[in-house]
Scaffold this active site. Sequence first.
Site, PDB file in Angstrom:
ATOM      1  N   GLY A 180       7.970 -40.087   2.503  1.00 57.98           N
ATOM      2  CA  GLY A 180       7.665 -39.057   1.525  1.00 57.98           C
ATOM      3  C   GLY A 180       8.915 -38.312   1.127  1.00 57.98           C
ATOM      4  N   GLY A 181       8.749 -36.984   0.935  1.00 55.73           N
ATOM      5  CA  GLY A 181       9.872 -36.156   0.500  1.00 55.73           C
ATOM      6  C   GLY A 181      11.041 -36.229   1.455  1.00 55.73           C
TER       7      GLY A 181
ATOM      8  N   GLY B 251      36.721 -57.998 -19.628  1.00 55.77           N
ATOM      9  CA  GLY B 251      36.467 -56.589 -19.356  1.00 55.77           C
ATOM     10  C   GLY B 251      36.556 -56.278 -17.871  1.00 55.77           C
ATOM     11  N   ALA B 252      36.232 -57.280 -17.049  1.00 56.18           N
ATOM     12  CA  ALA B 252      36.266 -57.067 -15.609  1.00 56.18           C
ATOM     13  C   ALA B 252      37.694 -56.781 -15.138  1.00 56.18           C
ATOM     14  CB  ALA B 252      35.687 -58.274 -14.887  1.00 56.18           C
TER      15      ALA B 252
END
Lengths: 510, 667
Positions: free
Chosen positions: A169-170, A404-405
């Site tokens: 949960g939280g 681009g790498a």
Amino acid sequence: MNKILDELENRRREAKQGGGQARIDAQHKKGKLTARERVEVLVDPGSFEEFDMFVSHRCNDFGLDKDSYPGDGVITGWATINGQIIYLFSQDFTVFGGSLSETNAQKICKVMDMAVQNGAPIIGLNDSGGARIQEGVASLGGYAEVFKRNILASGVVPQISVIMGPCAGGAVYSPAMTDFIFMVRGSSYMFVTGPDVVKTVTNESVTAEDLGGAVTHTTKSSVADMAFDNDILALREVRRLLEYLPASNRAGTISKKVYDDPERIEVSLDNLIPTDAGVAYDIKELIIKLADENDFLEIQPDFARNIIIGFIRLGGSSIGVVANQPKILAGCLDVDSSRKAARFVRFCDAFNIPILTLVDVPGFLPGTHQEYGGIIKHGAKLLFAYGEATVPKVTVITRKAYGGAYDVMSSKHLRGDINYAWPTAEIAVMGAKGAVEIIYKSDLSDKKKIEGHAKQYEERFSNPFIAAEKGYIDEVIMPRSTRKRLVRAFKSLEGKKQVNPWKKHDNIPL
Amino acid sequence: MIERILIANRGEIACRIIKTAAKLGIESSVIFSKDDEGSLAVKMADKAFLLADSKNNSQEYLDIEQIIRIAKKDKIEAIHPGYGFLSENATFAKAVEENGMKFIGPPHESIKIMGDKIVSKVQAKNCGVSIVPGVDKETHNFSEARKIAKKIGYPIMVKASAGGGGKGMRVVQNEKDLEDNFRSAKNEAKSSFGDERIFIEKFVENPHHVEIQIIGDKFGNFIHLGERDCSIQRRNQKIIEESPSPFIDRTIRDAMAIQAINLAKSVNYYSAGTVEFIVDAQKNFYFLEMNTRLQVEHPVTELTTGVDIVEQMIRIASGEPLKFNQKGISFTGSAIEARVYAEDPSRDFMPSVGRLNKYAPPKEIRFDKRQIRNDTGVNEGSNISFKYDPMISKLCVWAPTRKKSLELMVDALAEFRITGIKSNLSFLIDVISQEKFQRGEFTTNFLSEKYPEGFKSRNVKNRDLEYLGAALLSLQKSFALESRSKNGSFPETRTYNPEDYFIHWNDKIIPLSWSFSDGCHRVKNRKEKEFIVKFGKLSFNEITSIQVNSRILKLWLSKKTDGYLVNWKGYEGELKIYSPEISGMLEFFPDKKMPVSHQALNAPMPGLIVSLDVVAGDDVQLGQRLCALEAMKMENVLYAERAGKIKLVKCKKGDILSDGDKILEYE
């Protein structure tokens, strides 16, 4: 006076019993240590000083007024690890299932505040059933108080979480915001909703281990960094990790005496790169041969294995390493590897740990799967992280640095301080074959011509010299002397000072 | 004398021949396949020629036409074939001579006779050499094999007629296993030698394998260089060889040598050759075969006699007469060879391929009382390819006595470090350290008797563990104190009171206490025995020496959390150091065995699928043969690790698989 001393003794004895012997035995039966045993394993012998041992909850609802334990289910305090001060909290599953109460949260907040104020790491040992339901919103408030401190401490002191039981949960969001998460196989779980809720809501049947066990989170989700077979191995590894980390973002670089020659030559690196460009090799061999004492602490070893991250020492100083792994997916960048490396680069930058980048990257992984997954945004994270980092950055291109790498992987253009290339480096927009198919579209039908063009392209671009002529590469170095060069390079950058333009904060593409 | 030779081989033997050529001032060339580009042999040779690709695996080195063409073009005078490949190929020897070059080996006619196990046996029988009972003709098919086997009685040996080096050779204990073995032997014979002829003979139980090295010149002069005992074998593959043999005496050796020379003379032999015998418990010996080439294990003979066998082969090929007679040969000391293989002893000695991440052999030495020689074709960073023999090196030692020689070998092997791939180094140490081996009491069954379950790792002796524990506990304490001191150095002047620790090594736990006084690390065991520990120069990329009392431990160490990864004397493992409290807590953790389901059969290594024995839908029994993977010229049969139904078969015959590739899935 004597009476008070007796009472102190009694109270201490009571507090140390946690939820009582029966629950301690149950904890052991599950293959788990108690909260106190864990602290003992984690810290230097005799160094732990406990705070708030006698704090108890203030809840009177649902019969809780008759049920109270000193310490209220969490042990907090400070200690030393390898002689360095750390703050810690350890949730006690034997007391109310380790559930978080208002007072329990206050204890955690107290040590977190002290850690930040005094510039020391904070370590959380998590073993909790969740919120103390009887307390209602007070417990929720407690969580949020902890979250807030995790956020404010982020980038100020190292925060390490060890998940050693349920964390649901939280509760998961506190560790989620820390820098490193370790988990224990078979006895720790993290999930927002457990298997029962999953079954009710979606009809999906899944075990706790499969849904949120250590293996799941270290191989599939990357929520956790490392998985261990038992509590002791996990806790002791925290000690090893801390050897590489500064106490805070104000502490400066850390170094240690090492038994290794900074000028060590590794002849075998000269033939690490296979002669056949289509053949992979293990970049880990390079990392290990470069590192002081051949010692490498790998982070997230089981996730996105096409990129490797972790810590080494060079000339005694702690260095963060990012390396493409040609052995896995040819070492390409994809959604997972970009995310993994980006967060690591930002961690190193936040804590002034210099970064070594080893590049052999054929580009970004193409395909709908990647595009739909948002590779543009995730790839940009790594680009952004490298570009904004102001720590010393040294790059070695071992083979491919395509497209681009190439730019992304700590290139000169992104303020790489020293960029080396091996003689085997190929810095180009793409591989020769792909390039000529675009440049010489009209010759596509003539296989011989295309081959000729490819050869020409290779001769022109498949080497480090074009980039070196433009100053994108500072020096072409021999593989065998890489260690020596790197030790010198990082030494030369020790005085580096670089400041980004003033901003409230940046807007990294999250 | 010959001035330009070509070595039609690769690896360590090519390097070995180059060394002698260089000594004699002869220019040497080698041929190499694409995989061997950048190999040590290519670097060492004066010239190297790339062999064009061939269609089949590793066949480049068997391409006679191409090799002759290269040799002629380079005006080569003589070709040395090494061992394996074309070394016992009469056609090749003949082709070399017909093309005006010299073959550094015996005449092709003798190769032909001795290369055929059936013909050679007849030849041996005819010149009075004692032979094993059997059938001296080819066995064509399984039903014929069954009949013959019945006649001579089990156990029997199924052998490839053209075989050698353990390939295409199988022992069959009973009729049940005959079909499988017959088929495999035939397949292997075909793929390894291109000759699928098989024959069968009686299998002599508990034999010793002893062989005689002979040398003859072109003028009919012969000498022998004594024997080599090669009884330590695994699946008929020699592992450890020594000279002299601890089993036979001089009289028997001389009797064997006379037969060996008689046999060689009967086929007009010249050059170096080896006649192999098996010797039974009563020391009766029987002719096995004659190897008409340089043997892998020739260095042990060179070490005991001082004769450079390769040099003699070259001189004889040049037409020189032998410069010494039998009286000129003296045998001194004891020499041992251990073959270091790229294989994983803990996984049934599966070949292990890949890059030699670390390759640090012991230093070669040549002193009066000790010699270490390491014949190898690799260096650090070399690649062990599944296409070729998985031998990494031949580590050889010599000392005046067998006892000294064994000690030296254990030390040399312990110093040897190989990582990146698995090796048999600790297995070799374990074998040599066996008492029975030390006493010289072993037969060719030694390994299967001593290691019926295979070999996992060396069991550490408690005494050794105490020394190791004392050394590493002190090291750990020293580092801890050093990191805590302000100036980074260990405070040598202080005194530290005793602290208790537990040393964990595999499933052993021993208590030790550590203290520091008078500038010394002092460790005590439970019986209050004190170990004083001193460090030399520490290193984690080289061998490190730590002195414990009067012993010097030479260790390979890697740092690990709470301990070290240790390699010492063939002991391999992670040593952990815990306080008594933590050590006690370890009891709370049950052995977390993550469920291991054999849902699939994955390739345990890279290789070529040579047979697939099941199809989807088959019900298989535990231990049933599923498929065979050929790697390094050995057929590795994979058996079912569980019973069940096969869901699907992911590959087909002829596929080349990588390590871990899925072969089939169960339902």
